[in-house]
Design an enzyme around this catalytic site. Structure first.
Site, PDB file in Angstrom:
ATOM      1  CG  LEU A 151      -1.894  -1.150   1.374  1.00 51.52           C
ATOM      2  CD1 LEU A 151      -2.453  -1.179   2.792  1.00 51.52           C
ATOM      3  CD2 LEU A 151      -3.009  -1.031   0.363  1.00 51.52           C
ATOM      4  CG  ASP A 152       1.436   5.664  -2.087  1.00 55.85           C
ATOM      5  OD1 ASP A 152       2.578   5.845  -1.651  1.00 55.85           O
ATOM      6  OD2 ASP A 152       0.698   6.586  -2.479  1.00 55.85           O
TER       7      ASP A 152
END
Length: 614
Positions: A309-310
């Site tokens: 996940l960013d």
């Protein structure tokens, strides 16, 4: 979606098989049995020729598919005069091939948004003034003018006293960055403040943004296509079919029994069940605002073991919000926000605009400021209701106030503190931050329940910011301070644990999205380049839809597998019946059609999937 020549060929072959079957049946009912047989043969031959070409191409690539069974059944039926059975098989095959092509057709276009964002021209200082030149003509040492809203065309250094830069496309950081003279600036950043001068240090082809474009292109080319689910079963099913057909012919001496076995063995449950279930899954996902760009990404999504996940715009909202307000005077918190927002109406700075938006959310009535003056990257001064007001950084406001510098309020890593002074005295502070989405914690628990083994954070932000965001979320690893190519490396490294999904929303995430087995873009407010590159786009700005997408993908794949197992099981039973003479070729073809209908009806159950997180 634009049709390819291959799609048009499949549609044409389906039309030929359907028309040949119908016209032949009309001729047969009219008493023209000989003409009907000829029509059926004529309709079958083009499909058989196209199928043989496809088989040869597959064999040259080292692939062995179930198409061979369909070719054998059509060839044997024509060879022994069972033309009606042959054209029925041809219709089944072309119908299944068309559905598969439709399901696997990807909606991805070329990276128009990414490439269109690359600046084509730059404004260079010359002795006679300013001139727009092609960006490829910029040389190190050239002095460029970067106007407000411009994308920085090449890497360079700030030649003006101040510059305000939006680095979201490169680092994913939503909060703007203030740069001073001689500070380095990367291409791809956007000028969020007043115009400034840039001293070029690299040519366009050697700059950061051009490198991101190359990373995306390379990652897309390097990812090997996934084999069809049907082909994984091909060798065993083909061997079983030939064994039963050969045994029936050898033991009975009747070639028609072998033809019947081959006809009923046509692997339409494999050819049809998979695309129908997956197309239904695609449709169901779209209903919940999850755009999955084809059957392959859906199937890959069902097998995901690791999710990366960013941070900005993914785990967080991606827009600065008021985290807290501290009053150091008799002003209320709402009054401090109202004063700051009223004065900030005169500024285009992202933090100022965020405060104005927050005041609107709170229902505060703003007034128009007068005698405003903005100091780039520092703050704004002006008059509100006859009183002098100053809003900006702590040091800037303290220089314009008579009171001594007060201690800053506690603020978490990654936050920005905005000071407000009224009539020469510091009245309070507004702490701006990019908070974690409320639904993130519950979503991560749901992903674990769906079988995801590892969840990681990969961000371009500082370690302190990343650790604050990840606190309490139970992530398996945190990677901070990453450049776009380092995000790609994280994706490739994580592959040792199984298929990987990457989730992001910025241009800086595009290479990692392309390198992952499944790339997911936050498309509602994310960069268009990441949406173009990704396999999956969340059309609504709700990260919990990620769990819904994975649940739909896994249930759709499970329904497809159930259809395959049941369909192939019934086909094997029918093959045995045909081998013992209980089914003639035409009867076998019709029975296979009945099996196909049952398989399709079961596969369509995917249209009724309702994810638990919906």
């Amino acid at each position: 979606m634009e049709q390819t020549n291959e799609d048009r060929l499949k549609i044409a072959l389906l039309a030929v098989a359907g028309a040949g079957l119908v016209i032949g049946l009309v001729a047969h009912l009219a008493g023209q049995a000989g003409i009907a047989r000829i029509l059926w043969a004529i309709a079958t031959i083009p499909i058989l020729v196209a199928l043989m070409v496809q088989i040869v191409r597959s064999l040259l690539r080292g692939e062995l598919g179930l198409d061979i069974v369909a070719a054998l059944s059509m060839s044997a039926a024509l060879a022994f005069g069972e033309n009606l059975a042959a054209v029925i098989v041809a219709l089944m095959y072309t119908g299944g091939s068309f559905l598969e092509s439709f399901a696997e057709g990807r909606a991805r276009r070329e990276m128009h948004a990414l490439l269109s964002r690359v600046p084509r021209t730059a404004t260079r200082y010359l002795d006679a003034g300013l001139k727009d030149i092609p960006v490829d003509d910029v040389l190190p040492g050239d002095l460029l003018l970067i106007r407000q809203g411009d994308v920085v065309p090449v890497d360079g250094t700030v030649a003006s006293p101040h510059a305000i830069l939006n680095m979201a496309a490169l680092t994913g950081e939503s909060l703007p960055v203030s740069a001073s003279k001689d500070d380095a600036v990367l291409s791809g950043a956007t000028n969020a403040g007043d115009a400034f001068d840039l001293l070029a240090t690299h040519q366009a082809r050697d700059s950061t943004y051009a490198g991101i474009v190359r990373l995306v292109e390379n990652a897309q080319r390097s990812r090997a296509p996934m084999s069809r689910l049907a082909d994984r079963w091909s060798v065993g099913f083909l061997a079983l079919t030939v064994l039963i057909a050969g045994a029936a012919w050898w033991l009975t001496g009747d070639p028609i029994r072998a033809v019947a076995v081959l006809v009923v063995a046509t692997p339409c449950p494999l050819i049809l069940a998979v695309p129908v279930a997956l197309v239904a899954g695609l449709s169901r996902a779209a209903h919940f605002g999850i755009l999955i760009k084809g059957a392959r990404p859906l199937e890959n999504m069902a097998r995901i073991q690791s999710i990366i996940l960013d941070k900005t715009g993914t785990l967080t909202d991606g827009r600065p919000q008021i985290a807290s307000v501290r009053s150091t005077s008799d002003h209320s918190e709402d009054e401090i926000v109202r004063l700051a927002a009223s004065l900030d109406q005169a500024s285009k700075h992202p933090i100022a605009q965020a405060i104005v938006a927050a005041a609107g959310t709170r229902g505060l009535e703003l007034v128009l400021p007068t005698e405003t003056r903005e100091f780039a990257g520092e703050g704004v001064t002006g008059l509100l209701e006859g009183r002098p007001v100053v809003v900006g950084g702590h040091g800037f406001v303290a220089r314009h106030a008579d009171t001594a510098l007060l201690p800053l309020p506690d603020a978490e890593a990654g936050s920005v503190v905005v000071a407000v002074a009224v009539a020469g005295k510091i009245a309070g502070y507004i702490v701006m931050a990019d908070p974690v989405r409320e639904e993130v914690a519950e979503m991560l628990v749901g992903l674990r329940r769906e079988g995801v083994q590892r969840i990681l954070l990969a961000t371009g932000d500082r370690a302190a910011v990343a650790e604050r965001i990840a606190d309490g979320l139970g992530l398996d690893a945190i990677h901070s301070g990453l450049t776009p190519d380092q995000k790609v490396l994280v994706v490739l490294t994580e592959r040792k644990n199984g298929p990987v999904m990457m989730v992001g929303d910025g241009v800086n995430d595009a290479p990692a999205l392309a390198a992952a087995d499944v790339g997911v873009a936050m498309g509602a407010r994310g960069a268009a380049a990441s949406a173009e590159t990704a396999d999956v786009v969340l059309l609504v700005d709700r990260i919990e839809r990620l769990r819904s997408g994975i649940e739909i993908a896994r249930r759709s794949r499970r329904i497809a597998m159930e259809s395959v197992v049941v369909g192939i099981g019934l086909s094997v039973l029918a093959m045995i019946a045909a081998a013992f003479g209980y089914l003639q070729p035409v009867e076998g073809a019709l029975l296979q059609e009945a099996i196909d209908v049952a398989v399709i009806l079961n596969a369509l159950r995917a249209l009724r999937i309702t994810p638990s997180a919906a």
